[in-house]
Design a protein around this motif. Structure first.
Motif, PDB file in Angstrom:
ATOM      1  N   TYR A  89       0.832  -1.201   0.000  1.00 29.23           N
ATOM      2  CA  TYR A  89       0.000   0.000   0.000  1.00 29.23           C
ATOM      3  C   TYR A  89       0.871   1.259   0.000  1.00 29.23           C
ATOM      4  O   TYR A  89       0.569   2.223  -0.711  1.00 29.23           O
ATOM      5  N   TYR A  92       2.048   1.883  -3.447  1.00 28.15           N
ATOM      6  CA  TYR A  92       0.938   2.407  -4.240  1.00 28.15           C
ATOM      7  C   TYR A  92       0.663   3.883  -3.899  1.00 28.15           C
ATOM      8  O   TYR A  92       0.462   4.714  -4.788  1.00 28.15           O
ATOM      9  N   PRO A 127       2.555  -0.301  -9.178  1.00 28.10           N
ATOM     10  CA  PRO A 127       1.177  -0.496  -8.712  1.00 28.10           C
ATOM     11  C   PRO A 127       0.252   0.574  -9.287  1.00 28.10           C
ATOM     12  O   PRO A 127       0.551   1.762  -9.233  1.00 28.10           O
ATOM     13  N   TRP A 130      -5.298  -0.324  -6.082  1.00 29.72           N
ATOM     14  CA  TRP A 130      -5.344  -0.948  -4.767  1.00 29.72           C
ATOM     15  C   TRP A 130      -6.806  -1.121  -4.400  1.00 29.72           C
ATOM     16  O   TRP A 130      -7.609  -0.211  -4.617  1.00 29.72           O
ATOM     17  N   VAL A 148      -3.550  -5.573  -4.706  1.00 29.31           N
ATOM     18  CA  VAL A 148      -2.868  -4.532  -5.466  1.00 29.31           C
ATOM     19  C   VAL A 148      -2.629  -5.085  -6.868  1.00 29.31           C
ATOM     20  O   VAL A 148      -2.355  -6.271  -7.043  1.00 29.31           O
TER      21      VAL A 148
END
Length: 181
Positions: A89, A92, A127, A130, A148
């Protein structure tokens, strides 16, 4: 004429009388730039597709010529239960802020002893999506899952990976023969 790795493995398997059972798809690791980023429950998108260009030739009615062209790759989708480790995350979120940092990703298939037997390198991943967990109070045992999606510049199964799988298979065969004696 040199014998290929697969042919050598087949001959050795035949001589040793060993079964080469497929590996389980639930036993794998994911690394990003050489660092283990946690365990994932699914990896989808390890595939590629060669686009074909068709050409008709005058007077040839039995077939159309098909010429290979550009290779395309779908997004690699990694899903896992939510944990305090938020490496994916965070990566991302940096991309969302305009910090485009492409990274190499490796997906490793493990044997039953959790030793890597083959792997795929995903080049220059980024990425682009998400998906956070769905929450539902009526499902008290449901694991919160996030995913992701990564775009990338290709998937390769390195020669070393192919050699490791052949060596692993031969090692398993030798161990089976020794154990049976």
């Amino acid at each position: 004429m040199p014998i290929g790795l697969n042919a050598a493995l087949a001959v050795a398997k035949e001589q040793l009388g060993v079964r080469l059972d497929p590996h389980l798809g639930n036993n794998f690791f994911v690394e990003v730039d050489g660092l283990l980023v946690g365990s994932f429950s699914t990896v989808r998108g390890l595939q590629s597709d060669v686009k074909l260009t068709e050409h008709d030739e005058g007077g040839v009615n039995g077939y159309r010529h098909q010429f290979p062209g550009q290779v395309s790759y779908p997004r690699l989708v990694l899903a896992r239960g939510v944990t305090e480790l938020d490496t994916m995350y965070s990566w991302y979120a940096r991309v969302c802020r305009g910090e485009f940092e492409r990274r190499d990703v490796t997906v490793m298939l493990l044997d039953r002893r959790r030793v890597p037997v083959m792997w795929w390198n995903v080049k220059a991943a980024l990425p682009v999506k998400w998906v956070g967990p769905d929450f539902d109070a009526s499902r008290s045992t449901q694991v919160a899952v996030e995913s992701v999606e990564l775009v990338h510049r290709g998937i390769v199964k390195p020669l070393l990976s192919r050699g490791a799988s052949a060596a692993h298979a031969l090692g398993e065969g030798i161990n089976t023969v020794v154990e049976s004696q």
